[in-house]
Design an enzyme around this catalytic site. Structure first.
Site, PDB file in Angstrom:
ATOM      1  CG  ASP A  18      -2.084   0.900   1.152  1.00 46.88           C
ATOM      2  OD1 ASP A  18      -2.173   1.654   0.177  1.00 46.88           O
ATOM      3  OD2 ASP A  18      -2.931   0.863   2.059  1.00 46.88           O
ATOM      4  CG  ASP A  19      -0.006   4.806  -0.245  1.00 49.22           C
ATOM      5  OD1 ASP A  19      -0.745   4.440  -1.169  1.00 49.22           O
ATOM      6  OD2 ASP A  19      -0.359   5.637   0.610  1.00 49.22           O
ATOM      7  CB  CYS A  56      -5.188   2.590  -2.507  1.00 52.66           C
ATOM      8  SG  CYS A  56      -5.948   3.894  -1.537  1.00 52.66           S
ATOM      9  NE  ARG A  60      -5.696  -1.110  -2.253  1.00 52.76           N
ATOM     10  CZ  ARG A  60      -4.915  -1.822  -1.441  1.00 52.76           C
ATOM     11  NH1 ARG A  60      -5.291  -3.016  -1.041  1.00 52.76           N
ATOM     12  NH2 ARG A  60      -3.764  -1.337  -1.009  1.00 52.76           N
ATOM     13  CE  LYS A 120      -6.402   0.597   1.220  1.00 53.57           C
ATOM     14  NZ  LYS A 120      -5.429   1.690   1.080  1.00 53.57           N
ATOM     15  CG  HIS A 122      -9.995   1.689   0.093  1.00 56.59           C
ATOM     16  ND1 HIS A 122      -8.962   2.443  -0.434  1.00 56.59           N
ATOM     17  CD2 HIS A 122     -10.913   2.579   0.538  1.00 56.59           C
ATOM     18  CE1 HIS A 122      -9.241   3.727  -0.302  1.00 56.59           C
ATOM     19  NE2 HIS A 122     -10.415   3.839   0.287  1.00 56.59           N
ATOM     20  CG  HIS A 225      -1.843   4.181   3.535  1.00 57.08           C
ATOM     21  ND1 HIS A 225      -2.206   5.181   4.418  1.00 57.08           N
ATOM     22  CD2 HIS A 225      -2.575   4.395   2.412  1.00 57.08           C
ATOM     23  CE1 HIS A 225      -3.114   5.964   3.848  1.00 57.08           C
ATOM     24  NE2 HIS A 225      -3.360   5.510   2.631  1.00 57.08           N
ATOM     25  CG  ASP A 334      -1.996   0.680  -3.368  1.00 59.77           C
ATOM     26  OD1 ASP A 334      -0.885   1.233  -3.295  1.00 59.77           O
ATOM     27  OD2 ASP A 334      -2.886   0.850  -2.514  1.00 59.77           O
ATOM     28  CG  ASN A 335      -1.222   4.281  -4.746  1.00 64.71           C
ATOM     29  OD1 ASN A 335      -2.330   3.949  -4.310  1.00 64.71           O
ATOM     30  ND2 ASN A 335      -0.241   4.669  -3.945  1.00 64.71           N
ATOM     31  CE  LYS A 392      -2.819   7.319  -2.261  1.00 72.43           C
ATOM     32  NZ  LYS A 392      -2.934   6.804  -0.871  1.00 72.43           N
TER      33      LYS A 392
END
Length: 601
Positions: A18-19, A56, A60, A120, A122, A225, A334-335, A392
């Site tokens: 994540d990130d 994110c 996803r 996660k 989301h 994150h 994810d990014n 991001k």
């Protein structure tokens, strides 16, 4: 489950960070210790030109469906949509996986797979949008976009203030397991450890019938994150490592990427863009600011380190059970790296700073603990995305180009240790997995409703061609004229071959369209729109077609920015899932409250 038999359908393990920045793993040039990801990469394929959305949940949604996020329901982050009248009622901006798509675990479950998730989600807060409603047979899921990694939750004096509305999705570790909320997490809980624990337990708890099935295991971490938090002993491994500052780290990472062959020598990196309200010169910052910033980066490294350790635990489990060889393993971010400094934002800056100061302990020695709350900001993020532009929430290479490692299963061809520059995207994952699983996508209709077709392309043939050293041309996933559009938070882009148009809103960009040759200029530093007007015009026409095709509302400046009054009117008009998120999972809330998604008076 035995791993013998080439005809046996493979297992799948999809791991999402994540990130995570492009160069934050050792096998992508980092100084951070990631031995398990690095070992996986040594027997796998590293993708140097893999693209996702710039945030994110949009990414996803594409990972789960194989189609554009503007179609799948996450045209924007729900956190943006709820405050934007221009987006709130637009199709494809519902804030959850909508009925216009079919999710990968739905198809795999129906195709005979055991589907497991830990981490996660989301992709929807309400029960009808939870993982169990979209094909996962077992799931342990964080519902909102982020949370305190230690599940620490301050007791607010006034939970109705503006800062608390921001922190309601940034502190509460709201989880659901299968079909029930978890009102309380166990003492000593830490996100990365807990997600790996749960995935291993799901694999261990399989009975003989479940073991007879291949599995699809989805392991999306919330690290690294913000808030930056990790066990102290892991963070201490990096004490003093970043004292030279982000500019020095950026240069170090670029040199490492060049040695790996992932960046051409002499490439021009995009200049750093200062978004934290401070001077560009690191050495001119006050000593206490630099110390706190370096400490945040040490904790960030600790988060990545600890995530890698937990990935290793899951891989070790698969090796111990004999299932590793026949498992397709994918690791990605994810990014791009998160470069926001929320305390510097003009809208929320002062109130957020006051809120953090009141409820958290951000003293130097406490940064990284559960009751601290820090970001690491734009400087370290741009060290991780270099030579690319920004990070991001921007449809630049820094926001959308991320690391990807893929280990094919036993029997599928693919060269170990290969680095490929072939352009590909997150929309390719669904067709690749379905191809290997021998499960057919239904096309445009599923259970009596119209759905969007897959837009990606399987990598199976591409991976087999990587072994063909006799070929004169490097294999590609997509043809030279393949077009892919991007848009997130008002920043847009479109790729066709080596050409790219990019729109970066002010103040971080010129708020106009620019044209770049990404092969020659991966840093997006030399705008060629005037030198190549025909190419620019063609690309702009393709953008207009993409925008209409998927339902992009617009880039910044094409829709009115909401004022406070319009935001409040919108929240009064629409049912806002974040208005009741603080209530669910509480023991005093009845099932009736949750069914209607209306908080008690």
């Amino acid at each position: 489950m035995s791993s013998s038999g080439s005809a046996k359908r493979p297992n799948f393990l999809v791991v999402v960070a994540d990130d995570l920045g492009f160069s934050d793993c050792g096998c992508f040039g980092s100084e951070i210790q990631t031995p398990n990801i690095d070992a996986l990469a040594a027997e796998a394929i590293r993708f140097n030109n893999y693209h996702v959305a710039a945030a994110c949940s949009p990414t996803r949604s594409m990972l789960m469906t194989g189609t554009d996020h503007h179609i799948a329901g996450l045209g924007q982050l729900q956190e943006i949509t709820r405050n934007s009248p221009a987006h709130a009622h637009a199709p494809g901006h519902e804030g959850y996986l909508n009925e216009r798509v079919v999710a990968l675990p739905e198809l795999l479950s129906e195709g005979g797979y055991l589907t497991l998730m830990s981490g996660k989600w989301h992709l929807g807060l309400k029960p009808e949008h939870h993982p169990i409603a979209r094909g996962f047979q077992r799931s342990y899921a964080l519902l909102p976009g982020c949370a305190n990694h230690y599940a620490y939750e301050p007791q607010y004096d006034d939970p109705t203030t503006e800062p608390e509305k921001f922190f309601e999705t940034a502190t509460r570790a709201l989880h659901v397991e299968d079909d029930h909320y978890l009102p309380r997490l166990p003492d000593g809980w830490y996100s990365s450890d807990a997600y790996a624990d749960k995935m291993i337990s799901y694999l261990e708890e399989r009975d003989e019938k479940a073991k007879s099935k291949p599995f699809f295991a989805y392991l999306p971490f919330t690290a690294p994150h913000w808030p930056m938090q990790a066990p102290k002993d892991v963070c201490d491994k990096y004490r003093g490592r970043y004292d030279a500052g982000p500019d020095a780290l950026r240069l170090e990472r670029l040199e490492s990427l060049q040695k790996l062959g992932m960046v051409e020598p002499g490439v021009k990196p995009h200049p750093m863009v200062m978004t934290d309200g401070t001077t560009e010169n690191w050495n001119e910052l006050p000593e206490e600011i630099r110390q706190a910033s370096c400490r945040a980066m040490e904790v960030y490294a600790g988060m990545v380190d600890r995530m890698d350790w937990n990935i290793g635990r899951v891989l070790d489990h698969l090796k111990a059970t004999g299932e590793y060889d026949n498992t397709f393993i994918l690791f990605m971010s994810d990014n791009g790296a998160e470069g926001a400094s929320y305390e510097a934002q003009p809208i929320v800056g002062d109130s957020i700073q006051a809120h953090v100061h009141k409820y958290y302990d951000n003293s130097l020695d406490n940064i990284g603990r559960g009751n601290s709350f820090v970001w690491y900001g734009c400087r370290w993020a741009q060290a991780a995305t270099a030579p690319s532009r920004l990070f991001k929430m921007h449809s630049t290479e820094g926001g959308c180009r991320v690391p990807l490692v893929v280990k094919p299963p036993m029997g599928a061809k693919g060269s170990a240790g290969v680095i490929t520059d072939a352009f590909c995207s997150v929309m390719d994952v669904v067709p690749t997995i379905l191809d290997l699983a021998q499960v057919k996508h239904p096309g445009t209709e599923y259970k009596g409703r119209q759905i969007a077709p897959v837009r990606g392309r399987s990598w199976v043939k591409f991976m087999s061609l990587l072994n063909d050293t006799a070929g004169a041309e490097k294999p590609s996933v997509h043809g030279p004229n393949y077009v892919m559009g991007f848009e997130c938070a008002g920043s847009g882009a479109l790729r066709r071959g080596d050409w790219k148009i990019t729109f970066v809103p002010a103040p971080r960009g010129p708020q106009r369209w620019e044209l770049f040759n990404i092969q020659d200029d991966p840093g997006e530093t030399n705008d060629l729109c005037h030198e190549h007007p025909q190419e620019f015009d063609e690309m702009m026409q393709l953008w207009k077609e993409y925008k209409e095709d998927v339902g992009v509302v617009g880039v910044a400046g094409e829709y009115p920015a909401p004022d406070v009054g319009s935001q409040h009117a919108l929240l009064d008009e629409m049912e806002d899932p974040y208005a009741w998120i603080k209530y669910i999972g509480r023991p005093e809330i009845t099932p009736e409250h949750l069914k209607t998604a209306v908080p008690p008076a």
